[in-house]
Design a protein around this motif. Structure first.
Motif, PDB file in Angstrom:
ATOM      1  N   GLY A  10       0.840  -1.191   0.000  1.00 42.60           N
ATOM      2  CA  GLY A  10       0.000   0.000   0.000  1.00 42.60           C
ATOM      3  C   GLY A  10       0.873   1.237   0.000  1.00 42.60           C
ATOM      4  N   ILE A  11       0.565   2.208  -0.892  1.00 44.96           N
ATOM      5  CA  ILE A  11       1.347   3.442  -0.974  1.00 44.96           C
ATOM      6  C   ILE A  11       0.403   4.619  -0.816  1.00 44.96           C
ATOM      7  N   LEU A  12       0.693   5.468   0.140  1.00 45.72           N
ATOM      8  CA  LEU A  12      -0.027   6.715   0.301  1.00 45.72           C
ATOM      9  C   LEU A  12       0.936   7.773  -0.212  1.00 45.72           C
ATOM     10  N   GLY A  13       0.712   8.255  -1.444  1.00 45.30           N
ATOM     11  CA  GLY A  13       1.687   9.136  -2.061  1.00 45.30           C
ATOM     12  C   GLY A  13       1.073  10.219  -2.903  1.00 45.30           C
ATOM     13  N   ALA A  14       1.907  11.108  -3.362  1.00 45.37           N
ATOM     14  CA  ALA A  14       1.466  12.262  -4.118  1.00 45.37           C
ATOM     15  C   ALA A  14       1.990  12.210  -5.541  1.00 45.37           C
ATOM     16  N   GLY A  15       1.134  12.549  -6.476  1.00 42.06           N
ATOM     17  CA  GLY A  15       1.516  12.810  -7.863  1.00 42.06           C
ATOM     18  C   GLY A  15       2.499  11.837  -8.463  1.00 42.06           C
ATOM     19  N   LYS A  16       3.575  12.401  -8.989  1.00 44.03           N
ATOM     20  CA  LYS A  16       4.561  11.617  -9.732  1.00 44.03           C
ATOM     21  C   LYS A  16       5.263  10.576  -8.880  1.00 44.03           C
ATOM     22  N   VAL A  17       5.561  10.909  -7.641  1.00 44.10           N
ATOM     23  CA  VAL A  17       6.278   9.968  -6.775  1.00 44.10           C
ATOM     24  C   VAL A  17       5.458   8.704  -6.571  1.00 44.10           C
ATOM     25  N   GLY A  18       4.185   8.861  -6.191  1.00 48.24           N
ATOM     26  CA  GLY A  18       3.324   7.703  -5.986  1.00 48.24           C
ATOM     27  C   GLY A  18       3.149   6.893  -7.256  1.00 48.24           C
ATOM     28  N   THR A  19       3.016   7.596  -8.389  1.00 45.00           N
ATOM     29  CA  THR A  19       2.855   6.921  -9.680  1.00 45.00           C
ATOM     30  C   THR A  19       4.095   6.121 -10.034  1.00 45.00           C
ATOM     31  N   VAL A  20       5.271   6.718  -9.855  1.00 51.45           N
ATOM     32  CA  VAL A  20       6.527   6.022 -10.157  1.00 51.45           C
ATOM     33  C   VAL A  20       6.674   4.785  -9.283  1.00 51.45           C
ATOM     34  N   LEU A  21       6.434   4.949  -7.981  1.00 48.88           N
ATOM     35  CA  LEU A  21       6.540   3.802  -7.075  1.00 48.88           C
ATOM     36  C   LEU A  21       5.560   2.703  -7.450  1.00 48.88           C
ATOM     37  N   ALA A  22       4.323   3.082  -7.736  1.00 45.60           N
ATOM     38  CA  ALA A  22       3.312   2.085  -8.091  1.00 45.60           C
ATOM     39  C   ALA A  22       3.723   1.317  -9.341  1.00 45.60           C
ATOM     40  N   ARG A  23       4.183   2.025 -10.354  1.00 45.66           N
ATOM     41  CA  ARG A  23       4.600   1.358 -11.598  1.00 45.66           C
ATOM     42  C   ARG A  23       5.771   0.414 -11.368  1.00 45.66           C
ATOM     43  N   LEU A  24       6.737   0.846 -10.554  1.00 44.64           N
ATOM     44  CA  LEU A  24       7.891  -0.014 -10.266  1.00 44.64           C
ATOM     45  C   LEU A  24       7.462  -1.288  -9.542  1.00 44.64           C
ATOM     46  N   GLU A  25       6.581  -1.144  -8.576  1.00 46.70           N
ATOM     47  CA  GLU A  25       6.161  -2.310  -7.803  1.00 46.70           C
ATOM     48  C   GLU A  25       5.254  -3.231  -8.609  1.00 46.70           C
ATOM     49  N   ALA A  27       5.471  -3.638 -11.825  1.00 45.39           N
ATOM     50  CA  ALA A  27       6.416  -4.312 -12.721  1.00 45.39           C
ATOM     51  C   ALA A  27       7.173  -5.426 -12.007  1.00 45.39           C
ATOM     52  N   ALA A  28       7.360  -5.271 -10.700  1.00 46.60           N
ATOM     53  CA  ALA A  28       8.054  -6.287  -9.909  1.00 46.60           C
ATOM     54  C   ALA A  28       7.120  -7.411  -9.464  1.00 46.60           C
ATOM     55  N   GLY A  29       5.840  -7.311  -9.849  1.00 45.20           N
ATOM     56  CA  GLY A  29       4.908  -8.385  -9.540  1.00 45.20           C
ATOM     57  C   GLY A  29       4.057  -8.175  -8.306  1.00 45.20           C
ATOM     58  N   TYR A  30       4.087  -6.998  -7.725  1.00 43.88           N
ATOM     59  CA  TYR A  30       3.290  -6.719  -6.537  1.00 43.88           C
ATOM     60  C   TYR A  30       1.916  -6.172  -6.918  1.00 43.88           C
ATOM     61  N   ARG A  31       0.952  -6.424  -6.062  1.00 44.77           N
ATOM     62  CA  ARG A  31      -0.345  -5.765  -6.151  1.00 44.77           C
ATOM     63  C   ARG A  31      -0.170  -4.474  -5.367  1.00 44.77           C
ATOM     64  N   VAL A  32      -0.530  -3.327  -5.949  1.00 43.03           N
ATOM     65  CA  VAL A  32      -0.263  -2.045  -5.325  1.00 43.03           C
ATOM     66  C   VAL A  32      -1.563  -1.297  -5.082  1.00 43.03           C
ATOM     67  N   LEU A  33      -1.737  -0.802  -3.841  1.00 44.89           N
ATOM     68  CA  LEU A  33      -2.866   0.036  -3.466  1.00 44.89           C
ATOM     69  C   LEU A  33      -2.315   1.432  -3.225  1.00 44.89           C
ATOM     70  N   VAL A  34      -2.862   2.456  -3.926  1.00 45.43           N
ATOM     71  CA  VAL A  34      -2.330   3.807  -3.850  1.00 45.43           C
ATOM     72  C   VAL A  34      -3.421   4.790  -3.462  1.00 45.43           C
ATOM     73  N   ALA A  35      -3.070   5.753  -2.596  1.00 51.14           N
ATOM     74  CA  ALA A  35      -3.954   6.867  -2.253  1.00 51.14           C
ATOM     75  C   ALA A  35      -3.112   8.137  -2.254  1.00 51.14           C
ATOM     76  N   GLY A  36      -3.695   9.279  -2.587  1.00 52.45           N
ATOM     77  CA  GLY A  36      -2.950  10.527  -2.721  1.00 52.45           C
ATOM     78  C   GLY A  36      -2.673  11.231  -1.406  1.00 52.45           C
ATOM     79  N   SER A  37      -1.540  11.936  -1.345  1.00 47.87           N
ATOM     80  CA  SER A  37      -1.172  12.752  -0.199  1.00 47.87           C
ATOM     81  C   SER A  37      -0.046  13.682  -0.606  1.00 47.87           C
ATOM     82  N   GLY A  38       0.192  14.706   0.179  1.00 46.54           N
ATOM     83  CA  GLY A  38       1.303  15.623  -0.047  1.00 46.54           C
ATOM     84  C   GLY A  38       1.288  16.701   1.009  1.00 46.54           C
TER      85      GLY A  38
END
Length: 127
Positions: A10-25, A27-38
């Motif tokens: 689970g990633i609680l992130g903002a904008g580009k940072v959260g998007t980059v992390l989600a895409r990387l994870e 791609a690594a085979g993880y299921r990713v849950l994302v919510a915005g913050s900053g």
């Protein structure tokens, strides 16, 4: 085709940072849950929850390397603290306030409801 995910992050992130992390994870085979913050006055805080210590450490380092402050939200069962309807979901705060929000969850209305439901089903508390 359905892909079976063995780990969720689970990633609680903002904008580009959260998007980059989600895409990387993803791609690594993880299921990713994302919510915005900053944080309006400084470095964005990003909460990460997971059961795999190595994966959690990797993501925490990525968050730091990308210029945000990582906040360990605990095991994946605590990811419920980041869901819609909780105080941190969509919050625009720094790391200290995000930690305080996560700490307040067990006494919140949602936290008590989750705890009662888990207790009734013989599961561990969300707190």
């Amino acid at each position: 085709m359905t892909m079976r995910h063995t780990r969720t992050i689970g990633i609680l992130g903002a904008g580009k940072v959260g998007t980059v992390l989600a895409r990387l994870e993803v791609a690594a085979g993880y299921r990713v849950l994302v919510a915005g913050s900053g944080a309006p006055d400084g470095i964005a805080a990003i909460a990460v929850a997971g059961d795999d210590a190595d994966a959690l450490s990797t993501v925490m380092h990525l968050v730091d390397d990308l210029g945000s402050e990582p906040v360990d939200a605990g095991p994946l069962a605590h990811g419920v603290r980041l869901q819609p309807g909780t105080e941190p979901f969509g919050a625009n705060v720094g790391a200290g306030e995000l930690r305080a929000m996560l700490d307040r969850f067990p006494v919140s209305e949602r936290g008590r409801a989750v705890s009662e439901a888990r207790s009734a089903n013989g599961l561990a508390s969300a707190g």
